[in-house]
Design an enzyme around this catalytic site. Structure first.
Site, PDB file in Angstrom:
ATOM      1  N   SER A   1      19.467  21.306  38.390  1.00 32.22           N
ATOM      2  CA  SER A   1      18.850  22.913  39.396  1.00 32.22           C
ATOM      3  C   SER A   1      19.204  24.217  38.713  1.00 32.22           C
ATOM      4  CB  SER A   1      18.654  22.659  40.345  1.00 32.22           C
ATOM      5  OG  SER A   1      18.117  23.703  40.779  1.00 32.22           O
ATOM      6  N   GLY A   2      18.894  24.565  38.315  1.00 32.88           N
ATOM      7  CA  GLY A   2      19.609  26.275  38.051  1.00 32.88           C
ATOM      8  C   GLY A   2      19.862  26.860  39.846  1.00 32.88           C
TER       9      GLY A   2
ATOM     10  N   ASP B   1      13.715  19.549  37.084  1.00 27.47           N
ATOM     11  CA  ASP B   1      14.410  20.892  37.968  1.00 27.47           C
ATOM     12  C   ASP B   1      14.172  20.697  39.234  1.00 27.47           C
ATOM     13  OD1 ASP B   1      14.866  23.250  38.139  1.00 27.47           O
ATOM     14  OD2 ASP B   1      12.875  24.095  37.511  1.00 27.47           O
TER      15      ASP B   1
ATOM     16  N   ASN C   1      14.175  27.958  31.036  1.00 24.67           N
ATOM     17  CA  ASN C   1      15.494  27.585  31.316  1.00 24.67           C
ATOM     18  C   ASN C   1      15.237  25.434  31.385  1.00 24.67           C
ATOM     19  OD1 ASN C   1      14.542  27.895  34.397  1.00 24.67           O
ATOM     20  ND2 ASN C   1      16.632  27.386  34.519  1.00 24.67           N
TER      21      ASN C   1
ATOM     22  N   ASP D   1      13.666  24.225  41.699  1.00 29.91           N
ATOM     23  CA  ASP D   1      12.829  25.342  42.036  1.00 29.91           C
ATOM     24  C   ASP D   1      11.543  25.313  41.404  1.00 29.91           C
ATOM     25  OD1 ASP D   1      14.958  25.575  43.744  1.00 29.91           O
ATOM     26  OD2 ASP D   1      15.738  27.291  42.777  1.00 29.91           O
TER      27      ASP D   1
ATOM     28  N   ARG E   1      22.012  37.853  40.674  1.00 31.05           N
ATOM     29  CA  ARG E   1      21.446  37.945  42.083  1.00 31.05           C
ATOM     30  C   ARG E   1      22.334  37.251  42.880  1.00 31.05           C
ATOM     31  NH1 ARG E   1      16.560  33.879  39.483  1.00 31.05           N
ATOM     32  NH2 ARG E   1      18.117  33.079  37.697  1.00 31.05           N
TER      33      ARG E   1
ATOM     34  N   GLU F   1      10.932  28.885  44.921  1.00 30.81           N
ATOM     35  CA  GLU F   1      12.498  29.386  44.082  1.00 30.81           C
ATOM     36  C   GLU F   1      13.368  29.783  45.455  1.00 30.81           C
ATOM     37  OE1 GLU F   1      13.568  29.439  41.247  1.00 30.81           O
ATOM     38  OE2 GLU F   1      11.057  29.203  39.791  1.00 30.81           O
TER      39      GLU F   1
END
Length: 515
Positions: A390-391, A298, A463, A300, A347, A307
Site C-alpha cells: 500500500s502507498g 493494493d 503507482n 486503497d 499530502r 482512500e
C-alpha cells in the site's frame, strides 16, 4: 323373345328362371341370405410392427414371418411357407466376394486432435479469452443525438423550450473557438449491442468475437481457427444467462505479426468491449495461468473502497477545504498526472497535527471491497500466498492484513511526535511508491521461491503499474483510464471474487473454495 326395334333387351323366361333358382339355392334354412365374409389382409400386406412397417431400411430376412399379429389368431390363418429360392442371404459381413464400401463423410472421429494434443515435438500456442459482462442492468444507447436536438442560445433563454434540451456528449463540442476546433469531427461512439441481444454474454456476442479474431493472421502452416467455450458464471435470474464465458482459441494469432501486448490494446478489441459492454482478458494458455502461487494487492480503492489519506483529511475541519485539496491531489496522483512520492509527502504535510490515535479510530470506518473476504479464503485453501503493498499508512495496512489473513503487509510509516503524540507531517524511511512496490513484489516472490509467471498483481492507480508489469498477470480493478489501458486484464464488476475466473474456476468451484 328379343326386341328388334333397337330398345333395351328383355331377358328371356329361361334366364330369369335360372337366376331365381340360384338365389333360392343361396338361402339358408331360416329363409335369410348369408352374411358376407369379413375382409382380411393377405400375408403380403401384414406386418407385426408399426416401426418395421415404416422404417426406411428393412434388413433382408432368410425366412418370412410366421406370425403377423392378433388377426392370425382370431381368424386362425396358417403361416405360409416360403420357398428357399426366394430367401435373401445376409451380405452385411465383408468378405472377398463382398468387400466393404468405404465412403468418406469428411468428418473426423478421432479421439485426439492436433489442436488438443500436439504431436510429439510440436507445440501449439492457444489463446484464452475470458469475457466478463460488466453489469446486469441494461445500458442505454450512447449514440450521438441528432443535431436538431442540440440546445441553442435561443432555446436556453426560452423557458418553454429549455425543458426539451438534451445533454451534449463531451465529444460533441470539443472547443468553442474556431481556431482550436479540430479539422475533423469527433468519431461517434459505437452503438451498444447488449441492449438489443441481451444484457449478458449472448451467443451473438460470442459469434462477433470469433469473427473478430478470425481477421488476425494465423501462424504459418495453420489453416483453420478452432474454438471451445465454457460458461464460468451465470446470473441469478430465472433464465440463468451467462455473465462470464471462457473461450479457448487454437492457434493464437501469429506473434510475429501482433504480440499479445499489442493485441490486448488493439482498436478492434477495444471497440468490441464498448459495443457489447464487456471486458476481455486475453492470456496465453499455459500451466501457470491456472496455478498462481502469489497474489499481491493494493489497498486503497482495491482491498477497501476508500482512500485512507482522504479519510484522514476529512477529520480536519480547519481549514474547511483541506479534505477537498487532499482528495484532488490523490486523484491526480492516481491518474499519473503527479509524481507519487512528492504528492504523498505534500499530502502528509497537510495532515500535521493529527493525533496518532487517528489510525485506531479509523478501523471501523474502513469498507472492505465486495468479494475480498471469500476471495482470500479461496486463495488460502488453494495454498496461494497473499500480500498487500500500500502507498498508504502502515498502522492501518498491518491491521487490515491481520483481519483478512494476508501473509505480507508493507506501507508507509509516518513520524509521530513522542511528546505530543501527534503527526509531524514527515515520512519515515523510503516511500512505498511505484518503484518500491515492484521491488517488494520481487523480494516476496524470491523469498517464497515463486516464479514471477505465477505472480498476480491487482491495483487501480498509476503507482501500481510497475508492480503489475513485473507480475505474470496484472489486473486493473475498477481502475483509472491509464491503468485500464496498460494492464494485462481489466475487471470492472461489483465483486473482486471474479478474479478467480481468470484462473479458469467456475462459479460452482468458487463456491466450494470460498465456503
Amino acid at each position: 323373345m328379343s326386341n328388334h326395334d333397337g330398345g333395351v333387351p328383355i331377358p328371356s323366361a329361361s334366364s330369369t328362371e335360372g337366376a331365381r333358382e340360384t338365389a333360392t339355392a343361396m338361402m339358408d334354412e331360416t329363409g335369410t341370405s348369408p352374411r358376407q365374409s369379413r375382409p382380411t389382409m393377405t400375408p403380403i400386406m401384414r406386418s407385426s410392427s408399426f416401426l418395421r412397417e415404416h422404417q426406411q431400411y428393412r434388413p433382408p430376412s432368410q425366412r418370412p414371418e410366421s406370425h403377423y399379429g392378433i388377426d392370425t389368431i382370431v381368424e386362425d390363418i396358417k403361416p405360409t411357407q416360403a420357398s428357399s429360392q426366394n430367401a435373401c442371404h445376409f451380405k452385411g459381413v465383408p468378405s472377398p466376394d463382398n468387400p466393404p464400401k468405404v465412403v468418406d463423410s469428411g468428418v473426423s472421429h478421432d479421439l485426439s486432435h492436433p489442436n488438443c494434443t500436439p504431436r510429439p515435438g510440436d507445440r501449439i500456442e492457444r489463446l484464452v479469452a475470458t469475457i466478463f459482462y460488466k453489469s446486469t442492468l441494461p445500458r442505454l444507447s450512447n449514440a450521438i443525438p441528432s443535431p436538431k436536438r442540440i440546445p441553442s442560445p435561443q432555446r436556453s433563454r426560452s423557458p418553454s423550450l429549455r425543458g426539451n434540451d438534451s445533454e451534449i456528449p463531451p465529444t460533441m463540442a470539443p472547443s468553442s473557438s474556431l481556431e482550436t476546433f479540430p479539422l475533423e469531427p469527433p468519431a461517434a461512439e459505437p452503438e451498444p449491442l447488449d441492449h438489443l441481444y441481451g444484457s449478458y454474454v449472448s451467443p451473438m456476442c460470442i459469434a462477433s468475437f470469433l469473427h473478430l479474431m478470425s481477421t488476425f493472421p494465423l501462424p504459418p502452416g495453420s489453416a483453420d481457427l478452432t474454438s471451445a467455450h465454457r460458461c464460468l458464471k451465470l446470473d441469478e435470474s430465472q433464465d440463468h444467462h451467462p455473465l462470464v464465458v471462457e473461450l479457448t482459441l487454437s492457434p493464437a494469432p501469429a506473434l510475429d505479426y501482433l504480440s499479445l501486448t499489442d493485441l490486448r490494446k488493439h482498436e478492434l478489441i477495444y471497440r468490441f468491449e464498448r459495443e457489447w459492454n464487456v471486458d476481455v482478458a486475453l492470456r496465453v494458455d499455459t500451466l501457470w495461468r491456472r496455478y498462481p502461487r502469489l497474489v499481491v494487492f493494493d489497498m486503497d480503492s482495491t482491498l477497501i473502497t476508500q482512500e485512507v489519506i482522504d479519510l484522514l483529511a476529512a477529520t480536519i475541519k480547519d481549514p474547511p477545504d483541506l479534505a477537498a485539496r487532499v482528495a484532488d491531489i490523490t486523484h491526480r496522483a492516481m491518474l499519473g498526472e503527479l509524481e507519487f512520492d512528492s504528492a504523498f509527502r505534500e499530502r502528509v504535510k497537510l495532515l500535521t497535527g493529527l493525533p496518532g490515535t487517528i489510525f485506531h479510530e479509523l478501523r471501523p470506518v474502513l469498507d472492505v471491497t465486495n468479494g475480498v473476504r471469500p476471495l482470500l479464503r479461496a486463495l488460502k485453501r488453494l495454498g496461494v500466498k497473499t500480500a498487500v503493498l500500500s502507498g498508504g499508512f502502515l498502522p492501518l495496512t498491518s491491521w487490515l492484513a491481520g483481519e483478512l489473513g494476508i501473509d505480507y503487509a508493507h506501507a508507509n510509516e509516518v513520524v509521530i511526535d513522542e511528546a505530543t503524540g501527534r503527526l509531524t507531517g514527515e515520512v519515515k524511511g523510503r516511500i512505498v511508491g511505484k518503484e518500491r512496490k515492484r521491488e517488494l513484489l520481487i523480494e516476496i516472490a524470491e523469498k517464497e521461491g515463486i516464479a514471477l509467471e505465477q505472480v498476480v498483481a491487482v491495483g487501480d492507480g498509476a503507482n501500481d503499474l510497475l508492480m503489475m508489469d513485473a507480475a505474470g498477470l496484472g489486473v486493473a480493478w475498477n481502475a483509472k483510464p491509464r491503468v485500464q489501458m496498460e494492464a494485462s486484464a481489466r475487471l470492472n464488476g461489483d465483486t473482486l471474487l471474479d478474479l478467480l475466473h481468470l484462473f479458469g474456476f467456475t462459479q460452482e468451484e468458487i463456491r466450494q473454495l470460498s465456503a
